[in-house]
Design a protein around this motif. Structure first.
Motif, PDB file in Angstrom:
ATOM      1  N   VAL A   1       5.216  11.818   3.253  1.00 44.31           N
ATOM      2  CA  VAL A   1       5.056  13.424   3.215  1.00 44.31           C
ATOM      3  C   VAL A   1       5.294  13.809   1.868  1.00 44.31           C
ATOM      4  N   VAL A   2       4.584  14.325   1.175  1.00 41.89           N
ATOM      5  CA  VAL A   2       4.876  14.577  -0.402  1.00 41.89           C
ATOM      6  C   VAL A   2       5.257  16.220  -0.476  1.00 41.89           C
ATOM      7  N   ASP A   3       6.712  16.235   0.134  1.00 46.64           N
ATOM      8  CA  ASP A   3       7.115  17.871  -0.162  1.00 46.64           C
ATOM      9  C   ASP A   3       7.313  18.336  -1.558  1.00 46.64           C
ATOM     10  N   LEU A   4       7.633  17.438  -2.402  1.00 48.22           N
ATOM     11  CA  LEU A   4       7.997  17.972  -3.772  1.00 48.22           C
ATOM     12  C   LEU A   4       6.643  18.305  -4.256  1.00 48.22           C
ATOM     13  N   HIS A   5       5.563  17.689  -3.928  1.00 51.58           N
ATOM     14  CA  HIS A   5       4.147  18.169  -4.592  1.00 51.58           C
ATOM     15  C   HIS A   5       3.791  19.389  -4.170  1.00 51.58           C
ATOM     16  N   ALA A   6       4.294  19.959  -2.749  1.00 51.52           N
ATOM     17  CA  ALA A   6       4.008  21.135  -2.285  1.00 51.52           C
ATOM     18  C   ALA A   6       4.553  22.304  -3.133  1.00 51.52           C
TER      19      ALA A   6
ATOM     20  N   VAL B   1       0.955  -1.154  -0.038  1.00 55.90           N
ATOM     21  CA  VAL B   1      -0.040  -0.029   0.004  1.00 55.90           C
ATOM     22  C   VAL B   1       0.924   1.150  -0.004  1.00 55.90           C
ATOM     23  N   LEU B   2       0.739   2.210  -0.951  1.00 52.68           N
ATOM     24  CA  LEU B   2       1.285   3.506  -0.837  1.00 52.68           C
ATOM     25  C   LEU B   2       0.262   4.658  -0.738  1.00 52.68           C
ATOM     26  N   SER B   3       0.684   5.507   0.263  1.00 50.84           N
ATOM     27  CA  SER B   3      -0.107   6.886  -0.002  1.00 50.84           C
ATOM     28  C   SER B   3       0.435   7.907   0.503  1.00 50.84           C
ATOM     29  N   GLY B   4       0.065   9.182   0.044  1.00 49.45           N
ATOM     30  CA  GLY B   4       0.994  10.458   0.531  1.00 49.45           C
ATOM     31  C   GLY B   4      -0.032  11.417   0.811  1.00 49.45           C
TER      32      GLY B   4
ATOM     33  N   LEU C   1      -2.417  -1.221  -3.498  1.00 51.34           N
ATOM     34  CA  LEU C   1      -3.651  -0.608  -3.089  1.00 51.34           C
ATOM     35  C   LEU C   1      -3.268   0.881  -2.737  1.00 51.34           C
ATOM     36  N   VAL C   2      -4.025   1.987  -3.082  1.00 48.75           N
ATOM     37  CA  VAL C   2      -3.733   3.301  -2.793  1.00 48.75           C
ATOM     38  C   VAL C   2      -4.888   3.792  -2.081  1.00 48.75           C
ATOM     39  N   PRO C   3      -4.875   3.932  -0.564  1.00 48.27           N
ATOM     40  CA  PRO C   3      -6.056   4.602   0.190  1.00 48.27           C
ATOM     41  C   PRO C   3      -6.088   6.276  -0.168  1.00 48.27           C
TER      42      PRO C   3
HETATM   43  N1  TRP Z   1      -2.382  14.084  -4.608  1.00 47.10           N
HETATM   44  C1  TRP Z   1      -2.512  13.551  -3.227  1.00 47.10           C
HETATM   45  C2  TRP Z   1      -3.613  14.398  -2.551  1.00 47.10           C
HETATM   46  O1  TRP Z   1      -3.505  15.640  -3.095  1.00 47.10           O
HETATM   47  C3  TRP Z   1      -1.314  13.217  -2.402  1.00 47.10           C
HETATM   48  C4  TRP Z   1      -0.594  12.530  -3.028  1.00 47.10           C
HETATM   49  C5  TRP Z   1       0.791  12.559  -3.755  1.00 47.10           C
HETATM   50  C6  TRP Z   1      -0.774  11.064  -2.935  1.00 47.10           C
HETATM   51  N2  TRP Z   1       1.135  11.324  -3.980  1.00 47.10           N
HETATM   52  C7  TRP Z   1       0.514  10.369  -3.667  1.00 47.10           C
HETATM   53  C8  TRP Z   1      -1.781  10.308  -2.501  1.00 47.10           C
HETATM   54  C9  TRP Z   1       0.721   9.334  -3.707  1.00 47.10           C
HETATM   55  C10 TRP Z   1      -1.624   8.690  -2.594  1.00 47.10           C
HETATM   56  C11 TRP Z   1      -0.655   8.417  -3.459  1.00 47.10           C
HETATM   57  O2  TRP Z   1      -4.164  14.136  -1.668  1.00 47.10           O
END
Ligand code: TRP
Length: 362
Positions: free
Chosen positions: A67-72, A32-35, A170-172
């Motif tokens: 914690v997806v800091d690159l997305h920030a 499972v992965l989530s961010g 799976l990706v919650p």
């Molecule tokens: N885009 C997701 C959000 O805004 C955050 C996210 C980044 C994410 N990478 C992910 C969620 C990978 C699940 C898996 O909520």
């Protein structure tokens, strides 16, 4: 804090729109992965719709959470604030129950393969499919498409890299991420067809109705509780002072029906504010919102019970947060362990991806 201050989640899973009988999986054979973005404070809707699922999943699956800091970086922000917010978010995740011995918790930018695989996937995705992402359209129209960052456009591809690096099954995620998950699946399938089997095609695990995914704004109960709400009064932050939380719930919008039998009833269309409070109670304490409604005649009692249920969750969580925040070095060492564990898996996938796409080994 009780291990599970909420109903058992196992069988509630919805995978790609279909109910899925999720058996506890002691061997943790599935990944499972989530961010989560390190932006602002986490609100109750995020917690109930996502984080508590993360906590539950870590004992069933081989779970990677970042914690997806690159997305920030896709929207303007202050550099000093970013690193502070990243540490705060990691601390909060630990306070919510993610543990180094139960899952792999790390910071996205600590594992350089995320950015690296994102490039290869950008050369797999098309302009057309990214242009159709509704979140990009919403977010870029707030400024203008002219000045929106290229990273904002490519955001879903970085998210796909996050997921595919760990061969996640799976990706919650919340319902708002469904489209990004579809894109991730498309990219994985296209890549596998073009360059040979490299990635597991993941499925979205979205909380079903009643799973806490639809906690609404307390002041505007036809819209979901969201960081971008017009007023702070409708939003409960996990960092809000307990007195403030109590006040916000007591001032939640209900409606003008006089008190008495039948005034408190379930019906998101006709009574969105009351239904939201019932949903909150049901999510926190178990039971069905319409059954819970039968126990009330007045809005006041409903509100004070809802406030009590929220505080039962939030107060111990805040205590735990304060404890962990006293020792940031300990949080950072959990993140360091997470980064090296995540890095091993990511490096393996990255090697396979490089060789599949034809990059010369050095
Ligand atoms: N885009 C997701 C959000 O805004 C955050 C996210 C980044 C994410 N990478 C992910 C969620 C990978 C699940 C898996 O909520």
């Amino acid at each position: 804090m009780p291990e599970r201050p909420y109903p058992a989640l196992g069988t509630l899973l919805v995978v790609n729109g279909q109910h899925h009988d999720d058996q506890p999986n002691a061997a943790k054979t599935k990944a499972v992965l989530s961010g989560i973005q390190p932006t602002g404070a986490v609100h109750l809707g995020n917690y109930l719709g996502a984080l508590r699922w993360w906590v539950d999943f870590q004992d069933r699956y081989n779970a990677f959470y970042c914690v997806v800091d690159l997305h920030a970086l896709t929207v303007p922000g202050d550099p000093a604030e970013l690193s502070r917010a990243t540490l705060t978010m990691a601390t909060l995740l630990m306070a919510a129950g993610l543990g180094p011995e139960r899952c792999t918790l790390f910071v996205q930018s600590h594992v350089h393969e995320h950015a690296e695989l994102a490039w290869l996937l950008e050369c797999t995705a098309s302009m057309g499919e990214l242009s159709r992402m509704t979140q990009f359209k919403d977010k870029s129209s707030k400024e203008s498409e002219e000045s929106a960052r290229v990273g904002l456009f490519a955001y879903p591809v970085l998210m796909a890299a996050d997921i595919l690096l760990y061969q996640a099954d799976l990706v919650p995620v919340g319902d708002d991420q469904r489209q990004h998950l579809e894109l991730t699946r498309d990219l994985a399938q296209r890549w596998n067809a073009r360059y040979g089997e490299t990635f597991t095609v993941p499925e979205a695990a979205i909380p079903p109705a009643g799973g806490g995914a639809r906690i609404m704004d307390l002041q505007d109960p036809v819209h979901k509780m969201s960081k971008s709400s017009a007023s702070d009064a409708g939003l409960i932050s996990l960092f809000d002072d307990p007195k403030v939380i109590e006040r916000k719930i007591k001032r939640a919008v209900t409606d003008l029906d006089p008190p008495g039998p039948g005034a408190v009833r379930w019906g998101p269309q006709a009574k969105p504010g009351v239904s939201n409070l019932l949903e909150l109670l049901a999510t926190l304490r178990g039971g069905k919102p319409d059954d819970i409604a039968a126990g009330y005649e007045s809005y006041g009692k409903l509100k004070s019970d809802a406030a009590e249920a929220v505080l039962e969750l939030v107060v111990p969580l805040q205590e735990r947060y304060r404890e962990l925040a006293r020792d940031p070095g300990a949080v950072r060492s959990v993140l360091a362990v997470g980064a090296s564990r995540a890095g091993e898996v990511a490096a393996r996938t990255m090697d396979a991806a490089r060789s599949a796409i034809g990059l010369l080994p050095r």
